[in-house]
Design a protein around this motif. Structure first.
Motif, PDB file in Angstrom:
ATOM      1  N   SER A  34      -2.386  -1.454   5.025  1.00 19.24           N
ATOM      2  CA  SER A  34      -2.788  -0.535   4.226  1.00 19.24           C
ATOM      3  C   SER A  34      -3.067   0.542   4.523  1.00 19.24           C
ATOM      4  O   SER A  34      -2.490   1.012   5.852  1.00 19.24           O
ATOM      5  N   THR A  59      -5.426   0.151  -0.092  1.00 23.00           N
ATOM      6  CA  THR A  59      -4.020  -0.095  -0.873  1.00 23.00           C
ATOM      7  C   THR A  59      -2.789  -0.551   0.281  1.00 23.00           C
ATOM      8  O   THR A  59      -2.805   0.374   1.316  1.00 23.00           O
ATOM      9  N   ASP A  60      -2.170  -1.471  -0.150  1.00 27.71           N
ATOM     10  CA  ASP A  60      -0.985  -1.767   0.882  1.00 27.71           C
ATOM     11  C   ASP A  60       0.175  -0.750   0.817  1.00 27.71           C
ATOM     12  O   ASP A  60       0.622  -0.604  -0.555  1.00 27.71           O
ATOM     13  N   ALA A  79     -10.645   1.043  -2.518  1.00 35.39           N
ATOM     14  CA  ALA A  79      -9.517   0.659  -3.389  1.00 35.39           C
ATOM     15  C   ALA A  79      -8.115   1.694  -2.811  1.00 35.39           C
ATOM     16  O   ALA A  79      -7.483   0.947  -2.542  1.00 35.39           O
ATOM     17  N   PHE A  80      -8.324   2.772  -2.788  1.00 37.90           N
ATOM     18  CA  PHE A  80      -7.399   3.591  -1.989  1.00 37.90           C
ATOM     19  C   PHE A  80      -7.163   3.332  -0.734  1.00 37.90           C
ATOM     20  O   PHE A  80      -5.874   3.139  -0.397  1.00 37.90           O
TER      21      PHE A  80
END
Length: 622
Positions: free
Chosen positions: A73, A59-60, A55-56
């Motif tokens: 990202s 992340t955009d 998820a990290f």
């Protein structure tokens, strides 16, 4: 002329220095940090918080300017943005090696260069034998590159006997390896080109080539144009990290220019007499411009790449989930086994076989003190693929599950290569242990290469390791003359360099000056001048002595300053031989190939030569 010029020369990177302890400790620390963040990534990806890892990094991050907006990202920001600095440093090192480093000596570079090429091609061939078609075949680039940081760190951990020459060989090989990997990224992992931004990129490259002619602000110009080039390549769908390479290759590199250094010394003298801000700025600018931008940037940017960029890259890319399903899928995957076989077997066979072929055909030769056995051990360690391998995994493979399998293969190959390399060196050193250090001459006399007096086929030999600032070496010249007069044409005498820079700070430069004179056939004449004036060995003095012995001073200046690699290599070869033999005092003599213990007056040397007449004389000549 003052001492500033030689002192600045001695501050150049390890390729110009005998004492590599500080750079090696830095490289080892960087490798340890890289390993730590790799383990952190694996631990994070397999922890109860594993979902936060993906998820990290997925992340955009967006950037808007008016109506224009772009986003990528966090992982792509690392791989496309931060890694441009890694390739920038690689490019700087490549440019320096070809301009003023190991690769300037084409005969010396031939063996590791050819070995590196074989170590690029054969792993890819082996990988394609496991994965001849389909999407997996696109990942052949994963197996071509060796991780330089881990390679150097592994060599330091294993500590094979006498690693200096092996380290130089492997670093030279790694430079060519990096060039090949960068070329593969540019040619095979870039698609969907956009013509207009590509033309803009070409124009920017032309502008970068002209920056060197600016009178001021070259650093900011390189930075601004480099950033613009990164954007142009990104928009053109060419991997933007190549902007780092392009900028690096266009930045000039040179050894310190004597005139510039002298002008700076004059400014320092003026500042000392009258301290003021104007002189302080001029001195700072002069000191900065005395060293090429390439060298300054390696020093300034290199630590950030080693201790920040690469650890972050490892944290972003090494987080493969090692659950049962992933591991079982990897173990049953030809993709994973192709990577392991390509890196471990391909690198070992390719590098070792190419080296053996170059030696057998006479197209190249190993540096003094190197052997095929040492190369084979280094070839095993060259199977450690990490940074660029993981980088290409992300470029070549779209399926996340396949990416995990490939990352498992890279990790297994790297661990296996280290273990096999460690076992190889331990076993071979155990089976064939080295003899007592320094008791025998490590490199036989070569009349075509060494500085000799006497018949090449003389039955007796006397080899001296010394430096031109050592008062005992100067006194020993009289004893040598007596010994040569006693034996006549039955003795061959050889001088080799051992500049003890801590005790004799001008010895290294004096040795360079003598080698510069040797290129004009005045080695012994220049040596006598230096011995006669040991308290006056500044560069201005040595230029005066060069005129006194009849040298072409312009050619001498070119040989010791502009085209200095040949001179440097001659001195460094002798000094590295001395390091292998653990020589730490001057003069040190070898009588008929064996180290002489005791006094070195004429009578003692004559007795030693007579006593060894029927002994191992051939050892020194082999």
């Amino acid at each position: 002329m003052t001492t500033a010029f030689p002192r600045i020369v001695r501050l150049l990177p390890t390729r110009f220095s005998r004492d590599p302890s500080t750079p090696r400790s830095t490289e080892n620390t960087a490798a340890a940090l890289l390993l730590l963040f790799t383990l952190l990534a694996i631990g994070w990806a397999n922890s109860p918080w594993a979902e936060t890892y993906s998820a990290f990094w997925d992340t955009d991050v967006g950037l808007s300017f008016g109506e224009y907006h772009t986003e990528m990202s966090v992982k792509h920001l690392v791989n496309d943005g931060l890694m441009a600095f890694f390739f920038f440093i690689v490019g700087l090192e490549v440019k320096a090696e070809f301009a003023i480093g190991e690769l300037t000596d084409r005969s010396r570079a031939a063996v590791p260069v050819v070995a590196a090429v074989a170590g690029l091609i054969l792993p890819a061939v082996i990988f394609l034998a496991f994965n001849p078609s389909g999407d997996d075949a696109q990942a052949w680039g994963v197996v071509i590159s060796t991780d330089t940081a881990f390679l150097v760190g592994a060599l330091a951990v294993i500590k094979p006997k006498f690693p200096a020459r092996l380290r130089i060989f492997l670093l030279t090989l790694a430079v060519v390896d990096d060039v090949g990997a960068l070329g593969a990224i540019a040619l095979f992992y870039t698609d969907d080109l956009r013509v207009t931004p590509l033309i803009v990129a070409i124009v920017l490259i032309g502008a970068l080539a002209g920056v060197r002619f600016l009178p001021r602000l070259r650093g900011p110009a390189y930075a601004a144009l480099g950033f613009a080039l990164w954007i142009a390549l990104y928009i053109a769908h060419v991997h933007p990290t190549l902007a780092g390479v392009a900028v690096a290759l266009l930045i000039p590199v040179f050894t310190p220019e004597r005139r510039q250094v002298e002008q700076t010394v004059d400014l320092i003298r003026a500042f000392r007499q009258s301290p003021n801000p104007e002189y302080a700025r001029a001195v700072t600018r002069g000191l900065r411009e005395s060293i090429s931008i390439n060298e300054r940037l390696q020093t300034a940017v290199g630590p950030y790449v080693s201790f920040l960029v690469l650890p972050i890259f490892a944290l972003a890319n090494a987080g493969v989930r090692l659950d049962e399903a992933t591991v079982m899928a990897a173990l049953q995957s030809t993709l994973m086994w192709g990577i392991v076989a390509g890196l471990v077997l391909g690198k070992f066979v390719g590098i070792t076989a190419a080296t053996a072929l170059m030696r057998a055909t006479g197209l190249g030769q190993l540096s003094p003190g190197m052997s095929l056995r040492r190369v084979a051990g280094g070839a095993l360690l060259s199977g450690i693929g990490f940074t660029i391998s993981l980088f290409i995994v992300d470029l070549a493979i779209d399926d996340p599950l396949k990416q995990d399998e490939a990352r498992v293969g890279v990790l297994i190959a790297s661990v296996l290569a280290f273990v096999l390399g460690w076992a190889f060196f331990r076993i071979t050193d155990l089976i064939s242990p080295p003899e007592a250090v320094g008791m025998k001459l490590v490199r036989p006399i070569d009349p075509d290469r060494d500085h000799v007096k006497g018949r090449p086929d003389a039955p007796l030999s006397l080899v001296e390791y010394g430096d031109y600032e050592c008062p005992f070496c100067s006194r020993a010249t009289g004893a040598i003359d007596e010994v040569r007069a006693h034996f006549g044409d039955r003795l061959i005498y050889v001088w080799r360099h051992l500049p003890l820079e801590r005790a004799h700070p001008r010895a290294f430069d004096a040795a360079r000056a003598v080698e510069g004179a040797a290129l004009q056939g005045k080695f012994w004449e220049m040596g006598r001048e230096l011995f006669a004036h040991q308290d006056d060995l500044e560069w201005s003095d040595m230029y005066r002595y060069a005129v006194g012995v009849g040298l072409d001073i312009e050619r001498f200046d070119q040989d010791v300053r502009v085209h200095a690699s040949k001179v440097l290599h001659r001195v460094q070869d002798d000094a590295q031989d001395a390091e292998v033999m653990d020589l730490n005092s001057t003069p040190t003599f070898f009588v008929n190939g064996k180290r002489h213990k005791g006094p070195w007056d004429a009578a003692s040397l004559i007795r030693a030569l007579e006593a060894g007449r029927g002994g191992d004389v051939t050892e020194a000549r082999r």
